[in-house]
Design an enzyme around this catalytic site. Structure first.
Site, mmCIF file in Angstrom:
data_model
loop_
_atom_site.group_PDB
_atom_site.id
_atom_site.type_symbol
_atom_site.label_atom_id
_atom_site.label_comp_id
_atom_site.label_asym_id
_atom_site.label_seq_id
_atom_site.Cartn_x
_atom_site.Cartn_y
_atom_site.Cartn_z
ATOM 1 N N LEU A 91 50.843 42.209 55.131
ATOM 2 C CA LEU A 91 52.093 42.489 54.410
ATOM 3 C C LEU A 91 52.121 41.834 53.030
ATOM 4 O O LEU A 91 53.202 41.644 52.459
ATOM 5 C CB LEU A 91 53.318 42.065 55.242
ATOM 6 N N PHE A 96 41.840 50.435 55.008
ATOM 7 C CA PHE A 96 42.507 50.574 53.702
ATOM 8 C C PHE A 96 42.733 49.232 53.018
ATOM 9 O O PHE A 96 42.797 49.184 51.796
ATOM 10 C CB PHE A 96 43.900 51.201 53.883
ATOM 11 N N ALA A 110 43.193 46.452 50.897
ATOM 12 C CA ALA A 110 42.519 46.011 49.671
ATOM 13 C C ALA A 110 43.545 45.955 48.547
ATOM 14 O O ALA A 110 44.601 46.572 48.646
ATOM 15 C CB ALA A 110 41.416 46.998 49.291
ATOM 16 N N THR A 129 36.933 55.068 46.190
ATOM 17 C CA THR A 129 37.659 55.515 44.997
ATOM 18 C C THR A 129 36.745 56.187 43.981
ATOM 19 O O THR A 129 35.551 55.876 43.918
ATOM 20 C CB THR A 129 38.314 54.292 44.316
ATOM 21 N N TYR A 139 37.771 46.163 40.203
ATOM 22 C CA TYR A 139 38.248 46.932 41.361
ATOM 23 C C TYR A 139 37.178 47.947 41.797
ATOM 24 O O TYR A 139 36.798 47.996 42.971
ATOM 25 C CB TYR A 139 39.554 47.653 40.988
ATOM 26 N N ASN A 162 43.328 60.759 42.186
ATOM 27 C CA ASN A 162 44.648 60.143 41.990
ATOM 28 C C ASN A 162 45.620 60.483 43.114
ATOM 29 O O ASN A 162 46.231 61.550 43.106
ATOM 30 C CB ASN A 162 45.220 60.556 40.635
ATOM 31 N N ARG A 174 44.546 52.795 27.210
ATOM 32 C CA ARG A 174 44.397 51.684 28.164
ATOM 33 C C ARG A 174 42.903 51.465 28.396
ATOM 34 O O ARG A 174 42.167 52.441 28.609
ATOM 35 C CB ARG A 174 45.112 52.054 29.465
HETATM 36 N N1 UFG Z 1 49.366 56.389 32.319
HETATM 37 C C1 UFG Z 1 50.178 56.258 31.205
HETATM 38 N N2 UFG Z 1 51.182 55.347 31.252
HETATM 39 C C2 UFG Z 1 51.424 54.560 32.342
HETATM 40 C C3 UFG Z 1 50.578 54.697 33.483
HETATM 41 C C4 UFG Z 1 49.567 55.629 33.432
HETATM 42 O O1 UFG Z 1 50.002 56.944 30.189
HETATM 43 O O2 UFG Z 1 52.352 53.733 32.301
HETATM 44 C C5 UFG Z 1 48.265 57.362 32.283
HETATM 45 C C6 UFG Z 1 46.908 56.680 32.399
HETATM 46 O O3 UFG Z 1 46.441 56.268 31.147
HETATM 47 C C7 UFG Z 1 46.063 57.792 33.013
HETATM 48 C C8 UFG Z 1 47.062 58.569 33.886
HETATM 49 O O4 UFG Z 1 48.355 58.196 33.407
HETATM 50 O O5 UFG Z 1 45.598 58.640 32.017
HETATM 51 C C9 UFG Z 1 46.975 58.204 35.353
HETATM 52 O O6 UFG Z 1 47.054 56.794 35.474
HETATM 53 P P1 UFG Z 1 47.273 56.035 36.866
HETATM 54 O O7 UFG Z 1 47.376 54.582 36.536
HETATM 55 O O8 UFG Z 1 48.378 56.677 37.614
HETATM 56 O O9 UFG Z 1 45.944 56.348 37.667
HETATM 57 P P2 UFG Z 1 44.431 56.031 37.246
HETATM 58 O O10 UFG Z 1 43.787 57.335 36.931
HETATM 59 O O11 UFG Z 1 44.301 54.985 36.239
HETATM 60 O O12 UFG Z 1 43.913 55.325 38.568
HETATM 61 C C10 UFG Z 1 43.727 55.966 39.790
HETATM 62 C C11 UFG Z 1 43.966 54.967 40.915
HETATM 63 C C12 UFG Z 1 43.000 53.821 40.817
HETATM 64 C C13 UFG Z 1 41.599 54.341 40.798
HETATM 65 C C14 UFG Z 1 41.435 55.402 39.753
HETATM 66 C C15 UFG Z 1 40.116 56.057 39.934
HETATM 67 O O13 UFG Z 1 45.270 54.483 40.848
HETATM 68 O O14 UFG Z 1 43.158 52.988 41.945
HETATM 69 O O15 UFG Z 1 42.435 56.424 39.874
HETATM 70 O O16 UFG Z 1 39.878 56.918 38.939
HETATM 71 F F1 UFG Z 1 40.746 53.350 40.505
#
Ligand code: UFG
Length: 324
Positions: free
Chosen positions: A34, A73, A75, A117, A141, A170, A281
């Site tokens: 938790l 899961f 992690a 992932t 990660y 995603n 980012r």
């Molecule tokens: N984004 C924004 N603003 C935010 C958050 C996200 O513009 O505040 C954009 C990111 O730059 C990205 C897209 O939205 O282009 C998706 O971002 P997420 O953070 O929702 O997801 P990610 O693609 O970064 O990450 C996901 C999983 C991770 C994993 C990754 C693997 O959450 O755990 O896919 O590709 F590692």
């Protein structure tokens, strides 16, 4: 029916998978400390509050409950946090997995589905990405998941531990009718943050509009969490029927840009999303889309909720219902 131990079953994807397992008649026991999951995601009688580092206690539970297989899961999942706290991530994600695998060995449990992932690929050379693409993580990660995948390859050979690694793209959406949905603190994922921006009126920062994509924003493969949950059950059935170790991408094969997702949220909610543009980012590739044809071909899985509007609708219903 087989008994399945689910680690991290109080978390987002874990809780949805437990729900689908139970729907399919499996007996489920959840191990979760938790630290990031929520008690309300698990029926009380199913939950054992325990850290994965407790090897002997884990083994004892597996023997006592006559566990047939494990879905793993538990992690930490935040890419940014993993750069700030690498020791914590390696210790929790890799160390925790090692302790679990030792307990499985002690208890004689030899089947495991592992939550991996797309981050194992880093910035891919081309999309859609097949499973044969090389490991090239660009985050702690992602590296922690690569390490566990490699450990599992050794344990297959040395211990006869058969595993399926599911590499998610995603994960999003919700089983809102069952009271399940996405809840992270802090939240870093796009769809819940877009919804939060509407609810709070505080603008979301969109990370970059100068990517080499049609509208300049990043493209991702958004997969409904219930489709992911079904993929785990399919992988379990495959292992329980004597399947050999394997790894599969888990996505829809269709990409959507950040702006497309934003428009979908506006359309479903009937409200404007307040946003500002920010810098790129670190570690965000322009495009990540899965080639999931192996999972479809070999295990007969196919996404049933691949439409973005359906995914966003479920996330919207979960969030707005919760705050009613
Ligand atoms: N984004 C924004 N603003 C935010 C958050 C996200 O513009 O505040 C954009 C990111 O730059 C990205 C897209 O939205 O282009 C998706 O971002 P997420 O953070 O929702 O997801 P990610 O693609 O970064 O990450 C996901 C999983 C991770 C994993 C990754 C693997 O959450 O755990 O896919 O590709 F590692």
């Amino acid at each position: 029916m087989p008994k399945i131990l689910v680690t991290g079953g109080a978390g987002y994807i874990g809780s949805h998978t437990c729900h689908v397992l139970a729907e399919n008649g499996y007996d489920v026991v959840v191990v979760d400390n938790l630290s990031r999951g929520y008690q309300h995601n698990v029926p009380r009688e199913r939950l054992r509050v325990l850290s994965l580092s407790e090897t002997s206690e884990l083994a004892r539970i597996m023997v006592e409950e006559r566990v047939d297989a494990v879905v793993h899961f538990a992690a930490y999942i935040a890419v940014g946090e993993s750069a700030a706290e690498p020791e914590l991530y390696f210790s929790n994600n890799v160390g925790g997995s090692l302790s679990l695998f030792a307990a499985m060995h002690e208890a004689g449990v030899r089947k495991l589905v592992f939550s991996s992932t797309a981050a194992v690929y880093g910035t891919p050379e081309s999309v859609p990405i097949p499973e044969s693409a090389p490991y090239a993580p660009v985050s702690v990660y992602g590296e922690s998941k690569v390490m566990v995948e490699k450990i599992l390859a050794w344990l297959d050979e040395l211990r006869g531990l058969r595993s399926v690694c599911l590499r998610y793209f995603n994960a999003c959406g919700a089983a809102w009718q069952a009271g399940l949905g996405e809840e992270h603190e802090p939240e870093t994922h796009l769809i819940p943050l877009l919804i939060r921006a509407i609810e709070t009126g505080k603008p979301i920062t969109l990370f970059g509009n100068d990517y080499p994509t049609p509208d300049g924003t990043c493209i991702r493969d958004y997969i409904h969490v219930m489709d992911l949950a079904r993929a785990h059950v399919t992988a379990l059935e495959y292992l329980l029927a004597g399947g050999t170790s394997d790894r599969f991408n888990c996505g829809t094969g269709k990409g959507h840009s950040v702006l497309e997702v934003l428009r979908a949220v506006e359309e479903i909610s009937g409200r404007k999303v307040p946003y500002v543009w920010g810098a790129r980012r670190a570690g965000d590739p322009a495009e990540l889309v899965a080639n999931s044809s192996r999972l479809q071909r070999k295990l007969g899985w196919a996404p049933q909720n691949a439409e973005l509007t359906g995914i966003v609708t479920s996330a919207w219903k979960y969030t707005t219902r919760r705050s009613d």
